[in-house]
Design an enzyme around this catalytic site. Structure first.
Site, PDB file in Angstrom:
ATOM      1  N   GLY A   1       5.643  -0.699  15.228  1.00 59.64           N
ATOM      2  CA  GLY A   1       6.566  -1.097  13.757  1.00 59.64           C
ATOM      3  C   GLY A   1       8.129  -1.017  13.948  1.00 59.64           C
ATOM      4  O   GLY A   1       8.768  -1.181  13.252  1.00 59.64           O
TER       5      GLY A   1
ATOM      6  N   ALA B   1       3.693  -7.932   2.934  1.00 62.63           N
ATOM      7  CA  ALA B   1       3.119  -8.691   1.770  1.00 62.63           C
ATOM      8  C   ALA B   1       4.163  -9.637   1.151  1.00 62.63           C
ATOM      9  O   ALA B   1       5.405  -9.825   1.623  1.00 62.63           O
ATOM     10  CB  ALA B   1       3.021  -7.549   0.150  1.00 62.63           C
TER      11      ALA B   1
ATOM     12  N   TYR C   1       7.159  -2.995  -6.835  1.00 60.30           N
ATOM     13  CA  TYR C   1       6.494  -2.654  -5.405  1.00 60.30           C
ATOM     14  C   TYR C   1       5.113  -3.313  -5.635  1.00 60.30           C
ATOM     15  O   TYR C   1       4.478  -3.509  -4.544  1.00 60.30           O
ATOM     16  CB  TYR C   1       6.272  -1.040  -5.371  1.00 60.30           C
ATOM     17  CG  TYR C   1       6.111  -0.487  -3.898  1.00 60.30           C
ATOM     18  CD1 TYR C   1       6.973  -0.904  -3.091  1.00 60.30           C
ATOM     19  CD2 TYR C   1       5.009   0.151  -3.550  1.00 60.30           C
ATOM     20  CE1 TYR C   1       6.717  -0.621  -1.546  1.00 60.30           C
ATOM     21  CE2 TYR C   1       4.612   0.658  -2.375  1.00 60.30           C
ATOM     22  CZ  TYR C   1       5.577   0.014  -1.321  1.00 60.30           C
ATOM     23  OH  TYR C   1       5.443   0.609  -0.096  1.00 60.30           O
TER      24      TYR C   1
ATOM     25  N   THR D   1      15.702  -0.845   5.090  1.00 57.36           N
ATOM     26  CA  THR D   1      15.230  -1.602   6.371  1.00 57.36           C
ATOM     27  C   THR D   1      14.665  -2.940   5.740  1.00 57.36           C
ATOM     28  O   THR D   1      14.895  -3.338   4.518  1.00 57.36           O
ATOM     29  CB  THR D   1      13.781  -0.813   6.661  1.00 57.36           C
ATOM     30  OG1 THR D   1      12.847  -1.116   5.858  1.00 57.36           O
ATOM     31  CG2 THR D   1      14.044   0.498   7.151  1.00 57.36           C
ATOM     32  N   LEU D   2      14.472  -3.825   6.836  1.00 60.61           N
ATOM     33  CA  LEU D   2      13.933  -5.268   6.576  1.00 60.61           C
ATOM     34  C   LEU D   2      13.017  -5.330   5.478  1.00 60.61           C
ATOM     35  O   LEU D   2      13.145  -6.038   4.431  1.00 60.61           O
ATOM     36  CB  LEU D   2      13.478  -5.916   8.136  1.00 60.61           C
ATOM     37  CG  LEU D   2      14.403  -6.683   8.703  1.00 60.61           C
ATOM     38  CD1 LEU D   2      13.392  -7.263   9.673  1.00 60.61           C
ATOM     39  CD2 LEU D   2      14.992  -7.786   8.033  1.00 60.61           C
TER      40      LEU D   2
ATOM     41  N   LYS E   1      -0.925   0.621  -0.440  1.00 63.85           N
ATOM     42  CA  LYS E   1      -0.476   1.854   0.060  1.00 63.85           C
ATOM     43  C   LYS E   1      -1.616   2.820  -0.364  1.00 63.85           C
ATOM     44  O   LYS E   1      -1.743   3.799   0.294  1.00 63.85           O
ATOM     45  CB  LYS E   1       0.937   2.455  -0.260  1.00 63.85           C
ATOM     46  CG  LYS E   1       2.131   1.691   0.243  1.00 63.85           C
ATOM     47  CD  LYS E   1       2.044   1.760   1.946  1.00 63.85           C
ATOM     48  CE  LYS E   1       3.130   1.282   2.474  1.00 63.85           C
ATOM     49  NZ  LYS E   1       3.164   1.125   4.038  1.00 63.85           N
TER      50      LYS E   1
ATOM     51  N   SER F   1      14.553   0.266  11.591  1.00 67.00           N
ATOM     52  CA  SER F   1      13.041   0.323  11.329  1.00 67.00           C
ATOM     53  C   SER F   1      12.856   1.911  11.332  1.00 67.00           C
ATOM     54  O   SER F   1      13.339   2.677  12.331  1.00 67.00           O
ATOM     55  CB  SER F   1      12.144  -0.239  12.558  1.00 67.00           C
ATOM     56  OG  SER F   1      12.435  -1.566  12.265  1.00 67.00           O
ATOM     57  N   ILE F   2      12.021   2.374  10.544  1.00 62.47           N
ATOM     58  CA  ILE F   2      11.687   3.628  10.301  1.00 62.47           C
ATOM     59  C   ILE F   2      10.956   4.064  11.783  1.00 62.47           C
ATOM     60  O   ILE F   2      11.064   5.308  12.187  1.00 62.47           O
ATOM     61  CB  ILE F   2      10.578   4.073   9.151  1.00 62.47           C
ATOM     62  CG1 ILE F   2      11.438   3.825   7.984  1.00 62.47           C
ATOM     63  CG2 ILE F   2       9.886   5.278   9.226  1.00 62.47           C
ATOM     64  CD1 ILE F   2      10.605   4.010   6.618  1.00 62.47           C
TER      65      ILE F   2
HETATM   66  N1  LIG Z   1      11.976   1.364   3.948  1.00 68.64           N
HETATM   67  C1  LIG Z   1      11.349   1.959   2.929  1.00 68.64           C
HETATM   68  O1  LIG Z   1      11.926   2.541   1.954  1.00 68.64           O
HETATM   69  C2  LIG Z   1      10.007   2.567   3.103  1.00 68.64           C
HETATM   70  C3  LIG Z   1       9.508   3.803   2.189  1.00 68.64           C
HETATM   71  C4  LIG Z   1       8.329   4.126   2.462  1.00 68.64           C
HETATM   72  C5  LIG Z   1       7.335   3.606   3.256  1.00 68.64           C
HETATM   73  N2  LIG Z   1       7.658   2.466   4.190  1.00 68.64           N
HETATM   74  C6  LIG Z   1       6.805   1.916   5.155  1.00 68.64           C
HETATM   75  O2  LIG Z   1       7.271   2.508   6.402  1.00 68.64           O
HETATM   76  C7  LIG Z   1       6.765   1.109   7.243  1.00 68.64           C
HETATM   77  C8  LIG Z   1       7.687   0.756   8.334  1.00 68.64           C
HETATM   78  O3  LIG Z   1       8.401  -0.167   7.395  1.00 68.64           O
HETATM   79  P1  LIG Z   1      10.279  -0.343   7.518  1.00 68.64           P
HETATM   80  O4  LIG Z   1      10.821   0.051   6.143  1.00 68.64           O
HETATM   81  O5  LIG Z   1      10.560   0.619   8.826  1.00 68.64           O
HETATM   82  O6  LIG Z   1      10.354  -1.731   7.682  1.00 68.64           O
HETATM   83  P2  LIG Z   1      10.414  -2.552   9.068  1.00 68.64           P
HETATM   84  O7  LIG Z   1      10.687  -3.984   8.457  1.00 68.64           O
HETATM   85  O8  LIG Z   1      11.575  -2.155   9.926  1.00 68.64           O
HETATM   86  O9  LIG Z   1       9.012  -2.436   9.681  1.00 68.64           O
HETATM   87  C9  LIG Z   1       8.013  -3.211   9.263  1.00 68.64           C
HETATM   88  C10 LIG Z   1       7.233  -3.600  10.448  1.00 68.64           C
HETATM   89  O10 LIG Z   1       5.862  -3.942  10.336  1.00 68.64           O
HETATM   90  C11 LIG Z   1       5.806  -4.918  11.367  1.00 68.64           C
HETATM   91  N3  LIG Z   1       4.829  -5.980  10.866  1.00 68.64           N
HETATM   92  C12 LIG Z   1       4.461  -6.604  10.015  1.00 68.64           C
HETATM   93  N4  LIG Z   1       3.366  -7.342   9.964  1.00 68.64           N
HETATM   94  C13 LIG Z   1       2.671  -7.189  11.092  1.00 68.64           C
HETATM   95  C14 LIG Z   1       1.807  -7.571  11.757  1.00 68.64           C
HETATM   96  N5  LIG Z   1       0.809  -8.544  11.306  1.00 68.64           N
HETATM   97  N6  LIG Z   1       1.388  -7.119  12.912  1.00 68.64           N
HETATM   98  C15 LIG Z   1       2.049  -6.022  13.519  1.00 68.64           C
HETATM   99  N7  LIG Z   1       3.209  -5.674  12.968  1.00 68.64           N
HETATM  100  C16 LIG Z   1       3.535  -6.028  11.706  1.00 68.64           C
HETATM  101  C17 LIG Z   1       7.034  -5.840  11.548  1.00 68.64           C
HETATM  102  O11 LIG Z   1       7.105  -6.113  12.690  1.00 68.64           O
HETATM  103  C18 LIG Z   1       8.094  -4.602  11.517  1.00 68.64           C
HETATM  104  O12 LIG Z   1       8.000  -3.900  12.685  1.00 68.64           O
HETATM  105  C19 LIG Z   1       5.648   0.502   6.440  1.00 68.64           C
HETATM  106  O13 LIG Z   1       4.708   0.718   6.294  1.00 68.64           O
HETATM  107  C20 LIG Z   1       6.442   0.470   5.151  1.00 68.64           C
HETATM  108  O14 LIG Z   1       5.529   0.392   4.113  1.00 68.64           O
HETATM  109  C21 LIG Z   1       8.950   2.152   4.118  1.00 68.64           C
END
Ligand SMILES: NC(=O)c1ccc[n+]([C@@H]2O[C@H](COP(=O)([O-])OP(=O)(O)OC[C@H]3O[C@@H](n4cnc5c(N)ncnc54)[C@H](O)[C@@H]3O)[C@@H](O)[C@H]2O)c1
Length: 259
Positions: free
Chosen positions: A13, A98, A159, A197-198, A166, A19-20
């Site tokens: 990820g 999504a 969302y 994040t993205l 989720k 990215s988280i």
């Molecule tokens: N940013 C927030 O506010 C937040 C809050 C709670 C939970 N999250 C969750 O944290 C997780 C990481 O998201 P983020 O916020 O770091 O954003 P991010 O865009 O940096 O990371 C999302 C990642 O998903 C990967 N991805 C998407 N489709 C994919 C696929 N088909 N195969 C492999 N990888 C794929 C992307 O390449 C990316 O690295 C996600 O599950 C997101 O829902 C984010």
């Protein structure tokens, strides 16, 4: 001495330094873990991920392409992991997807079947697909974490279908925890507050969420990557040896407030 000395695992990820998963990997490595990584297929994605990983201080990373929606890609990545590491101790699932067109406020009812199916596949089913393969590489037990959000439990306008995905992800985590517990593999989720994040930027009304958290959450601030990273360290370490099937909020306490 680090809390994760001698432990090795896969982090899925990292798109960039926001990215988280990047913050998680940074904390894991600081605590002595060895991390393998994947990136979305494509040269540009590979370059971005490699640059972000280098910023953590890992110059020659184990970095393989993975579209988590492809069983073939998953088989290839886990076969390479087995060949190169033999066994692993942890898996970090930090991916979701999504179609952003349906992450607009007021647009949930219009979600087409294909958009719904893809969101559930990439954001929830992939945890099952990856945990099954990871558990095979965890003969001595291990720990899996996935990232979720409060929109799984309550309506957060914008969302939308991601909230449904989720909710499925959290349920998958509990069922996986039940079945893999026999093998000593723990599975938990971290419910993070909004982080810039993205992916977050694709969610309609995200700026209001940041304002809202700052005003309403007990800590009166938004969380940052390292807040999540440190909870990940705990869950992937032996400190959490008796914890599985849980969801831990890292949201400045926002979810505990009623009004
Ligand atoms: N940013 C927030 O506010 C937040 C809050 C709670 C939970 N999250 C969750 O944290 C997780 C990481 O998201 P983020 O916020 O770091 O954003 P991010 O865009 O940096 O990371 C999302 C990642 O998903 C990967 N991805 C998407 N489709 C994919 C696929 N088909 N195969 C492999 N990888 C794929 C992307 O390449 C990316 O690295 C996600 O599950 C997101 O829902 C984010």
């Amino acid at each position: 001495m680090g809390l994760l000395d001698g432990k090795k695992g896969l982090v899925v990820g990292i798109a960039n330094e926001r990215s988280i998963a990047w913050s998680i990997a940074k904390e894991l490595i600081e605590q002595g873990a060895t991390c393998a990584f994947t990136h979305l297929p494509g040269e540009k994605m590979q370059r971005r991920a490699a640059k972000a990983i280098e910023a953590i201080g890992v110059s020659d990373p184990w970095l393989e392409p993975l579209d988590a929606g492809s069983d073939e890609d998953l088989d290839t990545v886990f076969a390479k992991l087995k060949a190169d590491f033999d066994a692993i101790d942890f898996l970090v699932h930090s991916i979701a997807f999504a179609d952003r067109e349906y992450l607009k406020i007021g647009n949930f009812t219009q979600t087409p079947r294909a958009v719904f199916t893809q969101a559930l596949d990439i954001s929830a089913y992939t945890l099952v697909a990856m945990s099954r393969r990871a558990a095979e590489l965890m003969p001595g037990g291990g720990s899996v974490i996935a990232l979720t959000y409060y929109g799984a439990e309550k309506v957060v306008p914008g969302y939308n279908v991601m909230g449904v995905a989720k909710a499925a992800l959290e349920a998958c985590s509990r069922y996986l925890a039940f079945e893999l517990g026999e093998k000593g593999v723990r599975v938990n989720t971290i419910s993070a507050g909004p982080v810039k994040t993205l992916s977050a930027m694709a969610v309609g009304g995200i700026d209001d969420m940041f304002d809202h958290v700052e005003r309403k959450a007990p800590l009166r601030r938004n969380i940052e990557g390292p807040d999540v990273g440190r909870t990940a360290v705990y869950l992937l370490s032996d400190l959490a040896s008796g914890v599985t099937g849980e969801n831990i909020f890292v949201d400045s306490g926002y979810n505990t407030v009623g009004l």
